[in-house]
Design a protein around this motif. Structure first.
Motif, PDB file in Angstrom:
ATOM      1  N   THR A 135       0.851  -1.182   0.000  1.00  0.00           N
ATOM      2  CA  THR A 135       0.000   0.000   0.000  1.00  0.00           C
ATOM      3  C   THR A 135       0.888   1.233   0.000  1.00  0.00           C
ATOM      4  O   THR A 135       2.056   1.177   0.379  1.00  0.00           O
ATOM      5  N   GLY A 136       0.315   2.351  -0.435  1.00  0.00           N
ATOM      6  CA  GLY A 136       1.097   3.578  -0.530  1.00  0.00           C
ATOM      7  C   GLY A 136       0.481   4.717   0.254  1.00  0.00           C
ATOM      8  O   GLY A 136      -0.582   4.581   0.865  1.00  0.00           O
ATOM      9  N   LYS A 137       1.132   5.864   0.223  1.00  0.00           N
ATOM     10  CA  LYS A 137       0.650   7.032   0.952  1.00  0.00           C
ATOM     11  C   LYS A 137      -0.538   7.682   0.267  1.00  0.00           C
ATOM     12  O   LYS A 137      -1.411   8.258   0.918  1.00  0.00           O
ATOM     13  N   LEU A 138      -0.584   7.630  -1.066  1.00  0.00           N
ATOM     14  CA  LEU A 138      -1.691   8.218  -1.803  1.00  0.00           C
ATOM     15  C   LEU A 138      -2.945   7.386  -1.582  1.00  0.00           C
ATOM     16  O   LEU A 138      -2.909   6.163  -1.678  1.00  0.00           O
ATOM     17  N   ARG A 139      -4.053   8.037  -1.275  1.00  0.00           N
ATOM     18  CA  ARG A 139      -5.288   7.322  -0.970  1.00  0.00           C
ATOM     19  C   ARG A 139      -6.332   7.648  -2.031  1.00  0.00           C
ATOM     20  O   ARG A 139      -7.031   8.660  -1.949  1.00  0.00           O
ATOM     21  N   PRO A 140      -6.465   6.804  -3.050  1.00  0.00           N
ATOM     22  CA  PRO A 140      -7.455   7.072  -4.092  1.00  0.00           C
ATOM     23  C   PRO A 140      -8.859   6.647  -3.666  1.00  0.00           C
ATOM     24  O   PRO A 140      -9.048   5.615  -3.026  1.00  0.00           O
ATOM     25  N   VAL A 141      -9.829   7.464  -4.029  1.00  0.00           N
ATOM     26  CA  VAL A 141     -11.242   7.152  -3.824  1.00  0.00           C
ATOM     27  C   VAL A 141     -11.908   7.181  -5.194  1.00  0.00           C
ATOM     28  O   VAL A 141     -11.844   8.204  -5.893  1.00  0.00           O
ATOM     29  N   PHE A 142     -12.529   6.078  -5.569  1.00  0.00           N
ATOM     30  CA  PHE A 142     -13.189   5.993  -6.872  1.00  0.00           C
ATOM     31  C   PHE A 142     -14.702   6.052  -6.666  1.00  0.00           C
ATOM     32  O   PHE A 142     -15.276   5.206  -5.976  1.00  0.00           O
ATOM     33  N   VAL A 143     -15.329   7.065  -7.266  1.00  0.00           N
ATOM     34  CA  VAL A 143     -16.777   7.213  -7.202  1.00  0.00           C
ATOM     35  C   VAL A 143     -17.348   6.692  -8.514  1.00  0.00           C
ATOM     36  O   VAL A 143     -17.091   7.262  -9.583  1.00  0.00           O
ATOM     37  N   THR A 144     -18.083   5.604  -8.442  1.00  0.00           N
ATOM     38  CA  THR A 144     -18.528   4.908  -9.647  1.00  0.00           C
ATOM     39  C   THR A 144     -20.055   4.821  -9.689  1.00  0.00           C
ATOM     40  O   THR A 144     -20.747   5.179  -8.745  1.00  0.00           O
ATOM     41  N   GLY A 145     -20.554   4.294 -10.794  1.00  0.00           N
ATOM     42  CA  GLY A 145     -21.992   4.109 -10.973  1.00  0.00           C
ATOM     43  C   GLY A 145     -22.352   4.349 -12.415  1.00  0.00           C
ATOM     44  O   GLY A 145     -21.495   4.660 -13.248  1.00  0.00           O
ATOM     45  N   LEU A 146     -23.611   4.237 -12.746  1.00  0.00           N
ATOM     46  CA  LEU A 146     -24.036   4.650 -14.068  1.00  0.00           C
ATOM     47  C   LEU A 146     -23.849   6.159 -14.202  1.00  0.00           C
ATOM     48  O   LEU A 146     -23.969   6.896 -13.211  1.00  0.00           O
ATOM     49  N   PRO A 147     -23.560   6.656 -15.400  1.00  0.00           N
ATOM     50  CA  PRO A 147     -23.544   8.111 -15.576  1.00  0.00           C
ATOM     51  C   PRO A 147     -24.899   8.699 -15.192  1.00  0.00           C
ATOM     52  O   PRO A 147     -25.939   8.057 -15.340  1.00  0.00           O
ATOM     53  N   ARG A 148     -24.880   9.913 -14.683  1.00  0.00           N
ATOM     54  CA  ARG A 148     -26.072  10.660 -14.295  1.00  0.00           C
ATOM     55  C   ARG A 148     -26.720  10.131 -13.018  1.00  0.00           C
ATOM     56  O   ARG A 148     -27.905  10.333 -12.782  1.00  0.00           O
ATOM     57  N   THR A 149     -25.953   9.459 -12.172  1.00  0.00           N
ATOM     58  CA  THR A 149     -26.494   8.963 -10.910  1.00  0.00           C
ATOM     59  C   THR A 149     -26.150   9.863  -9.728  1.00  0.00           C
ATOM     60  O   THR A 149     -26.615   9.602  -8.613  1.00  0.00           O
ATOM     61  N   GLY A 150     -25.333  10.875  -9.934  1.00  0.00           N
ATOM     62  CA  GLY A 150     -24.966  11.765  -8.845  1.00  0.00           C
ATOM     63  C   GLY A 150     -23.520  11.664  -8.423  1.00  0.00           C
ATOM     64  O   GLY A 150     -23.152  12.084  -7.323  1.00  0.00           O
ATOM     65  N   THR A 151     -22.662  11.119  -9.290  1.00  0.00           N
ATOM     66  CA  THR A 151     -21.241  11.003  -8.936  1.00  0.00           C
ATOM     67  C   THR A 151     -20.602  12.378  -8.742  1.00  0.00           C
ATOM     68  O   THR A 151     -19.709  12.538  -7.900  1.00  0.00           O
ATOM     69  N   SER A 152     -21.055  13.379  -9.500  1.00  0.00           N
ATOM     70  CA  SER A 152     -20.500  14.729  -9.330  1.00  0.00           C
ATOM     71  C   SER A 152     -20.864  15.297  -7.962  1.00  0.00           C
ATOM     72  O   SER A 152     -20.039  15.942  -7.304  1.00  0.00           O
ATOM     73  N   LEU A 153     -22.092  15.056  -7.528  1.00  0.00           N
ATOM     74  CA  LEU A 153     -22.515  15.538  -6.215  1.00  0.00           C
ATOM     75  C   LEU A 153     -21.695  14.869  -5.115  1.00  0.00           C
ATOM     76  O   LEU A 153     -21.238  15.539  -4.170  1.00  0.00           O
ATOM     77  N   VAL A 154     -21.489  13.571  -5.221  1.00  0.00           N
ATOM     78  CA  VAL A 154     -20.689  12.856  -4.222  1.00  0.00           C
ATOM     79  C   VAL A 154     -19.280  13.410  -4.174  1.00  0.00           C
ATOM     80  O   VAL A 154     -18.709  13.636  -3.098  1.00  0.00           O
ATOM     81  N   GLU A 155     -18.695  13.651  -5.336  1.00  0.00           N
ATOM     82  CA  GLU A 155     -17.350  14.233  -5.377  1.00  0.00           C
ATOM     83  C   GLU A 155     -17.321  15.589  -4.689  1.00  0.00           C
ATOM     84  O   GLU A 155     -16.407  15.896  -3.917  1.00  0.00           O
ATOM     85  N   ARG A 156     -18.319  16.428  -4.948  1.00  0.00           N
ATOM     86  CA  ARG A 156     -18.357  17.772  -4.355  1.00  0.00           C
ATOM     87  C   ARG A 156     -18.492  17.695  -2.833  1.00  0.00           C
ATOM     88  O   ARG A 156     -17.918  18.503  -2.118  1.00  0.00           O
TER      89      ARG A 156
END
Length: 534
Positions: free
Chosen positions: A290-311
């Motif tokens: 494992t590394g120091k960088l901590r990636p978070v992947f927000v997935t799903g169908l497009p138009r499900t609210g991934t932008s809102l979750v990111e914000r």
């Protein structure tokens, strides 16, 4: 990792590769030798021979792949051609453009900088550089770069359009509209420019731009593939002032044209997903590193609210909101090309070691120093098993939303690129949603506990509870600022650019009901697929 070849062996293999017609591999091998031994006369001579005998072949192969839409293949050939002849400007420009097509922004930025070292002020290179900076979230630098490209009649329309796209991404709708109008003054018949102006304009029935778009559509006709952008724009305009019947006529025409232009075939998507299920019949052993960088992947169908979750997540001081990166897609594509070339077509531990290295290198190229990076590329749900195997430290969030709201939102949007080719046909949308549901069930069974499901409805109706759970799933401390994602400053380059700048609102899943009388076929398709109840 395979042991490094000696210089003599690498040169020998390069010559063999060139003899067999694999010029790109030959250039790569020789480049690696020269990086280690810059004074190597053998490597220098071999590279000079390749330039004399293979440069034209590489350029032609890259151009053919580019015209055919095979960007990855085009990049491979053009990278080799650029390494052989960096002084040929068209090679660097073609390479940078291809890299931006598949969102390789750090690589495109590097190429543009190299071109500009030799050709200072070149407007095409400045546009590539500006687009790359925009994708990397370096908006002020992108503005300066693109503004400095203005003044060239050949490229001004393209430059103004790029400035307009950037202004919209930053929430500066008046500036975006001004750039679009300047571009249209130079090129009044361009459907895409009209569409870009439509997305930053609020329409009434007598708005002058509405009649202009109608005139352009009448001149082109509804069978011209380029009319799709105008039809989507006219739908948006009429949706603004609730002329629903005419709006739907334009929307159906837009989707028909877009699907035909993309030549989308659902079987292509189905085969990719079936391949992943075969390759991941069981979960390969996860890497222990494992590394120091901590990636978070927000997935799903497009138009499900991934932008809102990111914000929401981006309100944490630890988080860098990266938008939609192509890092995972490109890493998986490389892994699959390697695996499919083998006789047994099986994945190995070394594949995931190599993929991990590629992923971390790609993510690091986008990183601005924050310890947590959020990549909200929705279609990364396709690659969750690959991510779990290569990045044990990654957090994976998956957004679920009302199927009818998602299907309607997909059908009404004109997406950039061809990744969402399924979105332009009601039956394709339903079939793709089933494919998504089944693949997610496969990943959850294979990797229990690795996927955190986000309920969009709960997020908008009970944000306090939902954002606390979301922060915990992402490994973050909850802050009250997460309740006000509309205050975030990060740019948004997706179709949600305006929506995510509004406070969280509860009725977003009900927008389709205004068109309910026209959406019987969509409801039937989703019911038949078992996605909603009759």
């Amino acid at each position: 990792m395979a042991p490094r070849l000696s210089a003599d062996k690498a040169i020998s293999r390069a010559k063999q590769a060139a003899k067999s017609g694999d010029l790109a591999t030959a250039v790569t091998l020789l480049g690696e030798v020269l990086a280690r031994f810059p004074a190597s006369k053998k490597a220098r001579k071999a590279m000079a021979d390749l330039r004399a005998e293979g440069l034209v072949t590489l350029l032609e192969a890259g151009q053919r792949a580019q015209r055919a839409g095979r960007s990855v293949d085009a990049i491979r050939e053009l990278e080799a051609a650029f390494a052989l002849a960096p002084e040929i400007i068209d090679t660097g420009l073609a390479l940078g453009a291809c890299q931006m097509e598949i969102r390789m922004a750090p690589e495109a930025l590097s190429v543009a900088d190299k071109v500009l070292e030799r050709f200072p002020g070149n407007p095409k290179a400045l546009n590539i550089r500006g687009q790359a900076l925009r994708e990397l979230g370096r908006g002020e630098e992108a503005i300066d770069c693109l503004t400095s490209a203005l003044g060239d009649p050949e490229t001004d329309v393209h430059t103004l359009n790029n400035l307009g796209v950037l202004a919209r991404a930053r929430g500066e709708t008046e500036a975006a509209a001004a750039y679009c109008r300047q571009a249209l003054a130079l090129q009044p018949n361009d459907p895409l420019l009209h569409a870009n102006l439509a997305y930053v304009t609020k329409y009434t029935a007598d708005h002058p731009h509405l009649s202009q778009m109608r005139e352009r559509l009448a001149a082109r006709g509804t069978n011209d593939p380029e009319s799709a952008a105008l039809c989507f724009a006219l739908f948006k305009a009429m949706d603004d002032y609730e002329a629903s019947a005419e709006a739907m006529e334009h929307l159906h025409a837009a989707n028909r044209l877009k699907k035909a232009a993309l030549e989308y075939d659902f079987k292509d998507d189905a085969q990719i997903y079936a391949l992943s299920k075969v390759l991941f019949k069981t979960a390969p052993a996860a890497l222990s590193e494992t590394g120091k960088l901590r990636p978070v992947f927000v997935t799903g169908l497009p138009r499900t609210g991934t932008s809102l979750v990111e914000r929401v997540l981006a309100q944490s001081p630890e988080v860098q909101a990266c938008g939609e990166l192509a890092v995972v897609q490109n890493a998986v594509a490389n892994l699959l090309r390697t695996a499919m070339a083998r006789q047994d077509r099986a994945l190995t531990e070394q594949d995931f070691v190599d993929m991990r290295r590629r992923l971390l290198r790609g993510l690091s190229a986008h990183n601005d120093g924050h310890p947590v990076m959020v990549d909200k590329m929705p279609l990364n749900f396709r690659w969750i098993g690959y991510i779990c195997a290569a990045l044990p430290e990654a957090r994976i969030l998956h957004v679920n939303r009302d199927p009818m709201a998602v299907a309607w939102s997909l059908y009404r949007h004109n997406f950039v690129g061809d990744a969402n080719g399924f979105a332009y046909d009601i039956d394709d949308i339903a079939r793709f949603m089933v494919l998504h549901r089944d693949l997610m069930a496969h990943w959850r069974a294979l990797y229990p506990g690795r996927v955190f499901d986000v309920d969009y409805a709960q997020l908008v109706t009970d944000p306090d509870t939902a954002t606390r759970a979301l922060a915990g799933a992402a490994g973050l401390d909850w802050t009250a600022q997460m309740l006000s994602p509309e205050k975030g400053a990060a740019q948004v380059l997706t179709a949600s650019a305006e929506q995510v700048r509004k406070p969280i609102y509860k009725d977003s899943d009900l927008g389709w009901k205004r068109y309910q009388d026209f959406l019987g076929p969509m409801q039937t398709a989703l019911q038949t697929a078992g996605l909603i109840r009759a």
